[in-house]
Design a protein around this motif. Structure first.
Motif, PDB file in Angstrom:
ATOM      1  N   GLY A  86       5.366  29.383 -24.572  1.00 42.10           N
ATOM      2  CA  GLY A  86       5.903  28.482 -25.594  1.00 42.10           C
ATOM      3  C   GLY A  86       6.393  27.166 -25.026  1.00 42.10           C
ATOM      4  N   LEU A  87       5.812  26.751 -23.902  1.00 44.15           N
ATOM      5  CA  LEU A  87       6.243  25.498 -23.275  1.00 44.15           C
ATOM      6  C   LEU A  87       5.542  24.315 -23.930  1.00 44.15           C
ATOM      7  N   LYS A  88       6.332  23.321 -24.283  1.00 43.07           N
ATOM      8  CA  LYS A  88       5.756  22.098 -24.849  1.00 43.07           C
ATOM      9  C   LYS A  88       6.131  20.949 -23.935  1.00 43.07           C
ATOM     10  N   LYS A  89       5.170  20.103 -23.680  1.00 44.70           N
ATOM     11  CA  LYS A  89       5.464  18.998 -22.763  1.00 44.70           C
ATOM     12  C   LYS A  89       5.270  17.642 -23.409  1.00 44.70           C
ATOM     13  N   GLU A  90       5.958  16.688 -22.852  1.00 44.05           N
ATOM     14  CA  GLU A  90       5.715  15.303 -23.210  1.00 44.05           C
ATOM     15  C   GLU A  90       4.957  14.733 -22.031  1.00 44.05           C
ATOM     16  N   ARG A  91       3.738  14.377 -22.266  1.00 48.44           N
ATOM     17  CA  ARG A  91       2.919  13.868 -21.174  1.00 48.44           C
ATOM     18  C   ARG A  91       3.486  12.522 -20.721  1.00 48.44           C
ATOM     19  N   VAL A  92       3.617  12.360 -19.428  1.00 51.01           N
ATOM     20  CA  VAL A  92       4.240  11.138 -18.918  1.00 51.01           C
ATOM     21  C   VAL A  92       3.223  10.087 -18.490  1.00 51.01           C
ATOM     22  N   TRP A  93       1.947  10.474 -18.409  1.00 46.79           N
ATOM     23  CA  TRP A  93       0.980   9.462 -17.992  1.00 46.79           C
ATOM     24  C   TRP A  93      -0.368   9.708 -18.653  1.00 46.79           C
ATOM     25  N   ALA A  94      -1.161   8.673 -18.663  1.00 44.37           N
ATOM     26  CA  ALA A  94      -2.565   8.746 -19.073  1.00 44.37           C
ATOM     27  C   ALA A  94      -3.253   7.631 -18.296  1.00 44.37           C
ATOM     28  N   ILE A  95      -4.575   7.700 -18.183  1.00 42.64           N
ATOM     29  CA  ILE A  95      -5.288   6.611 -17.513  1.00 42.64           C
ATOM     30  C   ILE A  95      -5.015   5.341 -18.319  1.00 42.64           C
ATOM     31  N   GLY A  96      -4.576   4.308 -17.640  1.00 41.50           N
ATOM     32  CA  GLY A  96      -4.250   3.054 -18.329  1.00 41.50           C
ATOM     33  C   GLY A  96      -2.760   2.880 -18.580  1.00 41.50           C
ATOM     34  N   SER A  97      -1.972   3.932 -18.375  1.00 40.52           N
ATOM     35  CA  SER A  97      -0.520   3.811 -18.552  1.00 40.52           C
ATOM     36  C   SER A  97       0.035   2.776 -17.588  1.00 40.52           C
ATOM     37  N   VAL A  98       1.024   2.017 -18.070  1.00 37.88           N
ATOM     38  CA  VAL A  98       1.646   1.000 -17.227  1.00 37.88           C
ATOM     39  C   VAL A  98       3.087   1.402 -16.942  1.00 37.88           C
ATOM     40  N   PHE A  99       3.449   1.381 -15.664  1.00 38.02           N
ATOM     41  CA  PHE A  99       4.812   1.678 -15.236  1.00 38.02           C
ATOM     42  C   PHE A  99       5.293   0.472 -14.441  1.00 38.02           C
ATOM     43  N   ASN A 100       6.197  -0.290 -15.041  1.00 37.00           N
ATOM     44  CA  ASN A 100       6.662  -1.530 -14.427  1.00 37.00           C
ATOM     45  C   ASN A 100       5.472  -2.428 -14.123  1.00 37.00           C
ATOM     46  N   ARG A 101       5.177  -2.698 -12.840  1.00 40.44           N
ATOM     47  CA  ARG A 101       4.061  -3.601 -12.524  1.00 40.44           C
ATOM     48  C   ARG A 101       2.759  -2.857 -12.238  1.00 40.44           C
ATOM     49  N   LEU A 102       2.804  -1.524 -12.302  1.00 37.52           N
ATOM     50  CA  LEU A 102       1.636  -0.741 -11.898  1.00 37.52           C
ATOM     51  C   LEU A 102       0.920  -0.107 -13.081  1.00 37.52           C
ATOM     52  N   ARG A 103      -0.411  -0.209 -13.076  1.00 39.58           N
ATOM     53  CA  ARG A 103      -1.229   0.434 -14.106  1.00 39.58           C
ATOM     54  C   ARG A 103      -2.089   1.519 -13.449  1.00 39.58           C
ATOM     55  N   LEU A 104      -2.014   2.720 -14.019  1.00 42.35           N
ATOM     56  CA  LEU A 104      -2.804   3.847 -13.501  1.00 42.35           C
ATOM     57  C   LEU A 104      -4.274   3.633 -13.850  1.00 42.35           C
ATOM     58  N   ILE A 105      -5.145   3.700 -12.834  1.00 43.88           N
ATOM     59  CA  ILE A 105      -6.560   3.423 -13.113  1.00 43.88           C
ATOM     60  C   ILE A 105      -7.473   4.609 -12.818  1.00 43.88           C
ATOM     61  N   ASP A 106      -6.938   5.713 -12.311  1.00 42.69           N
ATOM     62  CA  ASP A 106      -7.814   6.854 -12.045  1.00 42.69           C
ATOM     63  C   ASP A 106      -7.010   8.158 -12.121  1.00 42.69           C
ATOM     64  N   ILE A 107      -7.728   9.267 -12.170  1.00 39.33           N
ATOM     65  CA  ILE A 107      -7.081  10.577 -12.257  1.00 39.33           C
ATOM     66  C   ILE A 107      -6.327  10.859 -10.951  1.00 39.33           C
ATOM     67  N   PRO A 108      -5.058  11.263 -11.047  1.00 41.31           N
ATOM     68  CA  PRO A 108      -4.292  11.568  -9.833  1.00 41.31           C
ATOM     69  C   PRO A 108      -4.907  12.710  -9.013  1.00 41.31           C
ATOM     70  N   PHE A 109      -4.546  12.768  -7.765  1.00 37.41           N
ATOM     71  CA  PHE A 109      -5.093  13.776  -6.844  1.00 37.41           C
ATOM     72  C   PHE A 109      -3.981  14.231  -5.898  1.00 37.41           C
ATOM     73  N   SER A 110      -4.206  15.360  -5.240  1.00 38.56           N
ATOM     74  CA  SER A 110      -3.172  15.859  -4.328  1.00 38.56           C
ATOM     75  C   SER A 110      -3.423  15.376  -2.905  1.00 38.56           C
ATOM     76  N   ARG A 111      -2.337  15.229  -2.177  1.00 36.48           N
ATOM     77  CA  ARG A 111      -2.407  14.784  -0.790  1.00 36.48           C
ATOM     78  C   ARG A 111      -1.197  15.360  -0.070  1.00 36.48           C
ATOM     79  N   PHE A 112      -1.373  15.633   1.210  1.00 35.90           N
ATOM     80  CA  PHE A 112      -0.241  16.169   1.957  1.00 35.90           C
ATOM     81  C   PHE A 112       0.570  15.054   2.614  1.00 35.90           C
ATOM     82  N   ASP A 113       1.869  15.019   2.296  1.00 32.73           N
ATOM     83  CA  ASP A 113       2.814  14.099   2.941  1.00 32.73           C
ATOM     84  C   ASP A 113       3.701  14.964   3.821  1.00 32.73           C
ATOM     85  N   ASN A 114       3.618  14.821   5.104  1.00 28.56           N
ATOM     86  CA  ASN A 114       4.408  15.644   6.026  1.00 28.56           C
ATOM     87  C   ASN A 114       4.329  17.125   5.642  1.00 28.56           C
ATOM     88  N   SER A 115       3.112  17.592   5.429  1.00 30.61           N
ATOM     89  CA  SER A 115       2.789  18.981   5.070  1.00 30.61           C
ATOM     90  C   SER A 115       3.331  19.436   3.705  1.00 30.61           C
TER      91      SER A 115
END
Ligand SMILES: [Zn+2]
Length: 119
Positions: free
Chosen positions: A43-72
């Motif tokens: 029964g979890l409902k979410k408010e999606r925080v991003w979509a392709i094209g979303s703008v956050f301050n000066r940054l616009r998301l242009i592609d699907i996010p991906f995972s990466r390891f930062d210090n493991s």
């Protein structure tokens, strides 16, 4: 193949259910369908925080996010285009939370300029 959800996975899902399903699928190493059906059954409902094209301050998301390891530690990164035109890779959570507001090169420059009085 169906893998049973363990306690810590359920805990993680409930705690982070507001993250997009695509992110949860990466972080929990499960299929998108599995995340969706489990969220629904809980029964979890979410408010999606991003979509392709979303703008956050000066940054616009242009592609699907991906995972990466930062210090493991597995983090979600994404490619953004800054208002100044620079294309940069940033951590998605830092951008959506407002911690990262720009490519990191232009804002300081512009802020510096605004304090300069001509004449
Ligand atoms: Zn910039």
């Amino acid at each position: 193949m169906y893998q049973k959800w363990n306690e810590s996975e359920l805990h993680f899902l409930i705690k982070n259910y507001n993250l997009p399903n695509e992110e949860l699928a990466i972080l929990l190493n499960r299929s998108l369908e599995s995340i969706k059906s489990k969220s629904k059954s809980l029964g979890l409902k979410k408010e999606r925080v991003w979509a392709i094209g979303s703008v956050f301050n000066r940054l616009r998301l242009i592609d699907i996010p991906f995972s990466r390891f930062d210090n493991s530690i597995k983090r979600i990164h994404a490619i953004f285009v800054c208002k100044c035109g620079a294309i940069v890779e940033k951590r998605l959570d830092n951008v959506t939370s407002g911690k990262t507001k720009s490519c990191g090169n232009c804002q300081h420059r512009e802020e510096g300029v605004s304090f300069y009085i001509e004449g």
